[in-house]
Design an enzyme around this catalytic site. Structure first.
Site, PDB file in Angstrom:
ATOM      1  N   GLY C  40       0.642  -1.219  -0.228  1.00  0.00           N
ATOM      2  CA  GLY C  40      -0.052   0.059  -0.020  1.00  0.00           C
ATOM      3  C   GLY C  40       0.790   1.235   0.093  1.00  0.00           C
ATOM      4  O   GLY C  40       2.091   1.225   0.548  1.00  0.00           O
ATOM      5  N   ALA C  44      -0.657   5.762   4.906  1.00  0.00           N
ATOM      6  CA  ALA C  44      -0.067   4.915   5.901  1.00  0.00           C
ATOM      7  C   ALA C  44       1.039   4.226   5.161  1.00  0.00           C
ATOM      8  O   ALA C  44       2.495   4.322   5.892  1.00  0.00           O
ATOM      9  CB  ALA C  44      -1.133   3.889   6.367  1.00  0.00           C
ATOM     10  N   SER C 284     -18.321  17.440   0.379  1.00  0.00           N
ATOM     11  CA  SER C 284     -17.758  17.809   1.938  1.00  0.00           C
ATOM     12  C   SER C 284     -18.729  18.163   2.948  1.00  0.00           C
ATOM     13  O   SER C 284     -19.721  18.936   2.642  1.00  0.00           O
ATOM     14  CB  SER C 284     -16.673  18.994   1.610  1.00  0.00           C
ATOM     15  OG  SER C 284     -16.229  19.364   3.188  1.00  0.00           O
ATOM     16  N   ARG C 330     -22.058  12.423  11.901  1.00  0.00           N
ATOM     17  CA  ARG C 330     -22.354  11.912  10.749  1.00  0.00           C
ATOM     18  C   ARG C 330     -23.452  10.929  10.756  1.00  0.00           C
ATOM     19  O   ARG C 330     -24.197  10.735   9.964  1.00  0.00           O
ATOM     20  CB  ARG C 330     -21.255  11.298  10.260  1.00  0.00           C
ATOM     21  CG  ARG C 330     -20.058  12.215   9.620  1.00  0.00           C
ATOM     22  CD  ARG C 330     -18.725  11.475   9.153  1.00  0.00           C
ATOM     23  NE  ARG C 330     -17.772  12.834   8.643  1.00  0.00           N
ATOM     24  CZ  ARG C 330     -16.618  12.437   8.321  1.00  0.00           C
ATOM     25  NH1 ARG C 330     -16.179  11.096   8.155  1.00  0.00           N
ATOM     26  NH2 ARG C 330     -15.888  13.480   7.519  1.00  0.00           N
ATOM     27  N   GLU C 425      -6.302   2.914   7.449  1.00  0.00           N
ATOM     28  CA  GLU C 425      -7.783   2.244   7.467  1.00  0.00           C
ATOM     29  C   GLU C 425      -7.685   0.847   7.663  1.00  0.00           C
ATOM     30  O   GLU C 425      -8.876   0.140   7.893  1.00  0.00           O
ATOM     31  CB  GLU C 425      -8.409   2.597   6.139  1.00  0.00           C
ATOM     32  CG  GLU C 425      -9.778   2.665   6.290  1.00  0.00           C
ATOM     33  CD  GLU C 425     -10.786   3.635   5.215  1.00  0.00           C
ATOM     34  OE1 GLU C 425     -10.010   4.582   4.602  1.00  0.00           O
ATOM     35  OE2 GLU C 425     -11.997   3.053   5.065  1.00  0.00           O
TER      36      GLU C 425
END
Ligand SMILES: Cc1cc2nc3c(=O)[nH]c(=O)nc-3n(C[C@H](O)[C@H](O)[C@H](O)COP(=O)(O)OP(=O)(O)OC[C@H]3O[C@@H](n4cnc5c(N)ncnc54)[C@H](O)[C@@H]3O)c2cc1C
Ligand code: HEM
Ligand code: SF4
Ligand code: FES
Lengths: 255, 217, 637
Positions: C40, C44, C284, C330, C425
């Site tokens: 990845g 990260a 957003s 949210r 994630e």
């Protein structure tokens, strides 16, 4: 679902570049795209065509894409002679079919440049861009030991201009649109971002020379200031950045 | 690459370096064109004025020769580097597009640079043969000009050439400043306008000469 | 299997410092001999690769895309949090810690979250030094905005492209190490299996997506930073290539999977408009600072929005939550939108949308001010929908956005397989049952720049093993298994395309394991997914061959994993008999229809251990202990 003939549904003829691999000769093939909803994005239209092709045992059209929201820079083909299609400031994944009319022929070709090799159909090897960045498109700091973020004030105007340049998504449309297949806009944008920020200045000279040297080595053409890149860039990066890089080159040579 | 070791070689090797040389030589020509135009326009002040301009110019002696050598050097550089860039650019896209549309950046000037350039080269050679290397002992330069332009074919060729020079300069002038790194968009639009003004001046200034001359003769 | 979180002793604020001191160091000469695989190149992965290479390790970095710069971190818009307190508005490490813990509905570890808040400040410094063009004030200082309902301004941003700029910063550092020869980069490679030797992660099997070849790569440790699994739902704000395959392969090899049912659904996305739709676009959530959310009062009202008078509009968030209004978190905003649509009050062609109206704000502040704040979002909206938000209210609907669940890791970010570290994630670590806005970027970079460099050193210093070799039989076995699976996929030759299966799976999950869940639905979904999976393995049509570039085959592998993972997700949702954060089970709610936590019985991390094809995975609990904060009921009334 609405059917073709309705305003919101169209039929198209696609003329698509098919090429099995980098060293194989390619050619155009014609396909029909039926009942295309005008709310679809261009890539969704290709998805639908591909699904039909898979079901009828044909090899689907390979094309690069990932985010589908205009930020990753993976997508992009020539559409009727225009990079990312006819809309201004739009990546191919954001181009919607409402900009086409029933019965249109749509010609889809990969970016063409000596520096970009075709992997398959519309998929390209753009690793040359990574190589240019590797040559110096960064500020040499190791992790740890950075001073407080507010230790170096950056004038708002410089930060905004640096951001304008940094908005590049590395898609390659500038190279594709340039009559000379030059990468000056891509490289200029990166060189500019760092010359506009105080953090980037210590390495400015080295960076400009190294990145330009790498760009030349990789087989891109030379800029003749046609400004097509700026017009086709989905992030509307200005050729001001090319001029700024030219100046950096001059400065680096003279100092 | 050995940057800094030999700046000149590196500059020559690099695409931007070559462009810089194109820009400097091109701008040199632009200055020459303006000076040349100013000189030529003395023809409107009559035969004597024109001849005396020519004489006074040649009286400068070594300076003229130096300028001529300089211009020749510039020309050779501009032509060869221009040709090389053109070749490289041609090579940069081995497989051409089936269709490629203008996105609104290119102009007649920018599209035709190499071709207008080539035509100018042809013109310059003929021009020098006609006016520079011509036998000047038994006639004044004014007479030579009058005689040459009385040939309608030549006059036509001359006018076309001047239009072509104008087209070349219409892109070349502002482009040179972009190459030299003027990135301020305010200045840039100024240079764009100046480029157009200069190319119009060149086009009309030189182009109208044969017409003017055919009137007075 | 024992879940040992390895949380250091001592007071909360000293744990990380103390731990760093106690971690063993690798002698510099040995670092150059240690090989690390990083899967990845998102925030990260890129930050980890660069930092580990700077320290001297030999790093091999893999990504699916043609360039590391295209990892999906690039799409993050809003910003990144840090407890700098530059605005002098009362922020502190403690407050960021508390907000994150509370936002996560008390389902994350105190120690991890506190460390995250501590490191947040270093991240900003690091990124500024790299030349990330953060927004600035006139005086040249860094600018902040308040985000996601936080009461302090602690979010740093680079226009609406914060993720892009942070990723390009990390990509720059990564590129520098590639140029230095310390990182070997493998693009267009998909990790399809983890190789475990003597119980330790020692390498991966990756498919070269261009040539189709299976490659074996051995190393001393493997770092997984392969992103989230939101695409299990087919439609999400994730990139098309986002997948669970790398994490799931590790799960099959023994890495426990934690809290798979914790999926965040973002309230403000552009609604679905057709069955051909391939992805959802986020608008957003800063729009909620100025926008008002409403639907018509009556389900029968089909008039265009401008003809519906004020009195016949239902501003349901403002009515129900007078204190927070449109700025509720949210999960709450998402659920309320669903409730309205379930009542038939949804708008638009599909009736699965609510209005987000900026008309009042435009009238109050003027078009210019609004354009400056949201101009680019409005443009994006118009590109997609062909409607002008200045003239007509936007339509929005919730969409799958982020996955809090992930591979279980201890305080050192190591999974239950020694030598397999999981970052970003892909792990479950810091966000509990709900993630606060602008904290995923923070976590990805904290993991990569500032945690893994220490914790991996400790592992390497302590573990003694031979140098990794690709010709070990474990590599051959893994490779053979992967090859068999690819052959199987290609040989089925059924009647339905991969996308078709994926769409159906997405639909099942969205309907039954999405914004609201019920025991009955979950049970039904479990059965449906099992059936779908069985059909997939008999009736999928992939096409093409395994040799060379085959995008349909790539997708087939990913969907096969999603199908298996979907079941796990549902199982986890069934197991958690409470509502918390994003996991809202209708059977557990307060009288006012808010989430009802059960701290008595469910204050734990659920971790699932794979036990072979066909057997039910084993359930483990990691109890969560709260010594520094008091568990309270979230209330936004
Ligand atoms: C639209 C959107 C907006 C967001 N906005 C914000 C925000 O404003 N603030 C915030 O804090 N967070 C935001 N987030 C969340 C945040 O962006 C992500 O959680 C975070 O960037 C994830 O980073 P990552 O490094 O873990 O993974 P990713 O960036 O997803 O990277 C995954 C990497 O793994 C590679 N990979 C995956 N599978 C394999 C495989 N099998 N083999 C090899 N390589 C593989 C990929 O190629 C890629 O390089 C947003 C997310 C989305 C989708
Ligand atoms: C009156 C004579 C000439 C003038 C005033 C002139 C001027 C210029 C200028 C100002 C430029 C722009 C440089 C830049 O973009 O940086 C240019 C470019 C160019 N010129 Fe000329 N030029 C002249 C003659 C020629 C000749 C004789 C040739 C070739 C045979 C030629 C070929 C070119 C080419 C190919 C370019 C484009 C190069 C590039 O942009 O990379 N020019 N010229
Ligand atoms: S400069 Fe523009 S066109 Fe070129 S790569 Fe960057 S975003 Fe694409
Ligand atoms: S798919 Fe990411 S920019 Fe188009």
């Amino acid at each position: 679902m609405t059917k073709a003939g309705n305003k919101s549904c169209i039929n198209l003829k696609l003329k698509v570049w098919r090429q099995k691999g980098p060293d194989v000769k390619g050619r155009f093939e014609t396909y029909k795209a039926r009942d295309v909803s005008t709310n679809m994005s261009f890539l969704e239209m290709l998805d639908v065509v591909n699904e039909e092709m898979i079901l009828s045992g044909k090899d689907p059209i390979a094309f690069d894409h990932d985010c589908r929201e205009g930020i990753c820079g993976a997508c992009g083909t020539m559409v009727n002679g225009r990079a990312h299609g006819p809309e201004k400031g739009t990546t191919l994944c954001q181009l919607h079919m409402r900009h086409f009319s029933n019965g249109d022929t749509v010609i889809i070709e990969p970016w063409r440049s000596r520096a970009f090799k075709v992997v398959k159909d519309l998929v390209l090897d753009r690793s040359v861009f990574d190589k240019i960045i590797q040559a110096g498109g960064y500020i040499s700091v190791n992790t740890g030991g950075a001073p407080d973020g507010n230790a170096i004030p950056v004038p708002q105007e410089s930060a905004e201009k640096a951001m304008d340049a940094a908005a590049c998504i590395g898609c390659g449309a500038c190279v594709a649109a340039c009559p000379n297949a030059s990468a000056m806009l891509f490289v200029g944008a990166k060189v500019s971002q760092f010359t506009l920020l105080p953090q980037g200045l210590p390495e400015a000279k080295k960076r400009a020379l190294a990145m330009i040297g790498k760009m030349d080595e990789l087989g891109f053409g030379n800029c003749t200031n046609e400004t097509e890149c700026e017009k086709e860039c989905p992030k509307e990066i200005s050729i001001e950045n090319i001029a700024r890089m030219n100046r950096e080159f001059l400065k680096a040579g003279l100092s | 690459m050995q940057w800094g070791l030999n700046w000149f070689i590196c500059t020559l090797r690099s695409s931007i370096g070559k462009k810089l040389i194109m820009a400097l030589t091109g701008l040199g020509f632009c200055i020459f064109l303006i000076a040349h135009l100013a000189g030529n326009l003395t023809i409107c002040a009559g035969e004597d004025a024109f001849n005396s301009y020519s004489e006074r110019l040649h009286a400068l002696g070594p300076l003229v020769i130096l300028t001529e050598i300089g211009l020749l050097f510039f020309a050779v550089t501009h032509v060869f580097i221009g040709a090389y860039l053109f070749y490289e650019n041609f090579r940069a896209r081995p497989e051409k597009y089936l269709i490629k549309k203008n996105a609104g950046g290119r102009t007649i000037g920018s599209v035709t640079m190499p071709y207008t350039g080539l035509f100018i080269l042809l013109f310059i050679v003929l021009h020098l043969v006609d006016f520079h290397f011509v036998e000047k002992t038994d006639q004044t330069i004014y007479q030579i000009v009058l005689e040459t332009f009385s040939n309608p074919g030549y006059a036509f060729f001359y006018i076309v050439s001047m239009i072509i020079v104008a087209i070349h300069v219409s892109h070349g002038f502002w482009s040179a400043f972009q190459t030299l790194g003027v990135s301020n968009s305010g200045y840039m639009s100024l240079f764009r306008v100046m480029g157009i003004v200069i190319s119009l001046a060149v086009g009309f200034g030189f182009g109208l000469l044969p017409i003017y001359i055919s009137f007075i003769s | 299997m024992q879940l040992d979180s390895k949380i250091p002793d001592g007071p909360l604020s000293e744990k990380w410092d103390r731990h760093r001191f106690e971690l063993k160091l690798v002698n510099p000469a040995n670092k150059t001999k240690s090989k690390i695989i990083v899967v990845g190149t998102g925030l990260a992965g890129a930050s980890a690769s660069a930092t580990l290479a700077e320290l001297g390790y030999e790093v091999m970095t893999f990504c699916i895309q043609d360039s590391p710069r295209r990892a999906h971190s690039i799409a993050a818009q809003g910003g990144i949090n840090a407890a700098k307190n530059y605005q002098n508005d009362g922020d502190s490490i403690w407050r960021l810690f508390y907000d994150t813990i509370k936002g996560g509905d008390f389902r994350s570890r105190e120690a991890n979250v506190y460390r995250l808040a501590q490191i947040s400040n270093n991240i900003i410094d690091q990124c500024v030094a790299q030349g990330v063009p953060f927004a600035r004030e006139y005086g040249g200082q860094l600018a902040n905005r308040s985000f996601g309902g936080a009461q302090v301004s602690r979010t740093f941003y680079a226009r609406g492209q914060t993720g892009q700029q942070l990723l390009l910063g990390a990509y720059g550092s990564l590129s520098r190490q590639i140029a230095a020869g310390k990182v070997r980069l493998f693009t267009r490679r998909e990790m399809l299996d983890l190789v475990v030797i003597d119980g330790k992660a020692r390498g991966i099997i990756a498919r070269n997506l261009v040539s189709g070849e299976l490659e074996k790569h051995a190393a001393d440790a493997v770092v997984l930073a392969s992103g989230g699994y939101g695409n299990a739902f087919y439609l999400s704000t994730n990139a098309m290539g986002s997948n669970i395959s790398a994490a799931f392969a590790s799960y099959r090899k023994g890495a426990s999977f934690a809290n798979p049912c914790f999926v965040q659904i973002h309230p403000t996305c552009i609604p679905v408009h057709g069955t051909y739709q391939s992805k959802l676009t986020l608008m957003s959530e800063s729009l909620r600072n100025d926008g008002r959310v409403w639907v018509p009062r009556s389900p029968e009202d089909r008039r265009p929005p401008d003809q519906i008078p004020e009195t016949e509009r239902d501003y349901y968030l403002e009515e129900k939550y007078p204190r927070f209004g449109n700025l509720v978190p949210r999960d709450v905003a998402s659920r309320r939108a669903k409730v309205q649509c379930d009542m038939g009050k949804g708008v638009g062609d599909t009736r699965l949308a609510v209005y987000l109206d900026l008309k009042d704000a435009i009238e109050k502040d003027g078009r210019d001010v609004i354009a400056r704040k949201y101009g680019n979002l409005f443009e994006m909206y118009e590109k997609i929908t062909a409607q002008d938000p200045y003239e007509t209210p936007m339509m929005i609907y919730p969409a799958v956005h982020y996955t809090m669940g992930g591979l279980w890791v201890d305080y050192n970010l190591m999974s239950t397989i020694p030598g397999l570290f999981v970052l970003g994630e892909a792990n479950f670590s810091d966000h509990g049952a709900n993630r606060l806005g602008a904290s995923a970027l923070m976590q990805g970079l904290a993991d990569g720049y500032f945690i893994i460099p220490y914790s991996i050193g400790d592992y390497l210093a302590k573990s003694s093993h031979d140098t990794a070799r690709e010709d070990h039989s474990a590599f051959n076995e893994s490779s053979l298994q992967v090859e068999t699976r690819i052959k199987k996929l290609l040989s089925i030759g059924g009647k339905r395309t991969v996308d078709d299966f994926h769409r159906e799976l997405g639909h099942i999950l969205w309907e039954n394991c999405g914004m609201t869940r019920k025991e009955k639905d979950l049970k039904k979904a479990k059965k449906l997914i099992a059936d779908l999976r069985a059909e997939f393995w008999e009736n999928v049509l992939v096409g093409g061959t395994g040799k060379g570039f085959n995008q349909s085959l790539e997708k087939a592998g990913r969907v096969a994993d999603f199908l298996q993972f979907g079941e796990l997700m549902v199982m986890d949702a069934l197991e958690r008999k409470e509502s918390c954060g994003c996991h809202f089970n209708e059977d557990f709610q307060t009288d006012e229809h808010e989430a009802l936590r059960d701290d008595e019985n469910f204050c734990h991390v659920s971790a699932w251990e794979y036990r072979g094809e066909g057997s039910k995975p084993k359930f483990h609990k990691e109890p969560l202990e709260f010594e520094n904060v008091e568990l309270t009921q979230r209330s936004y009334k």
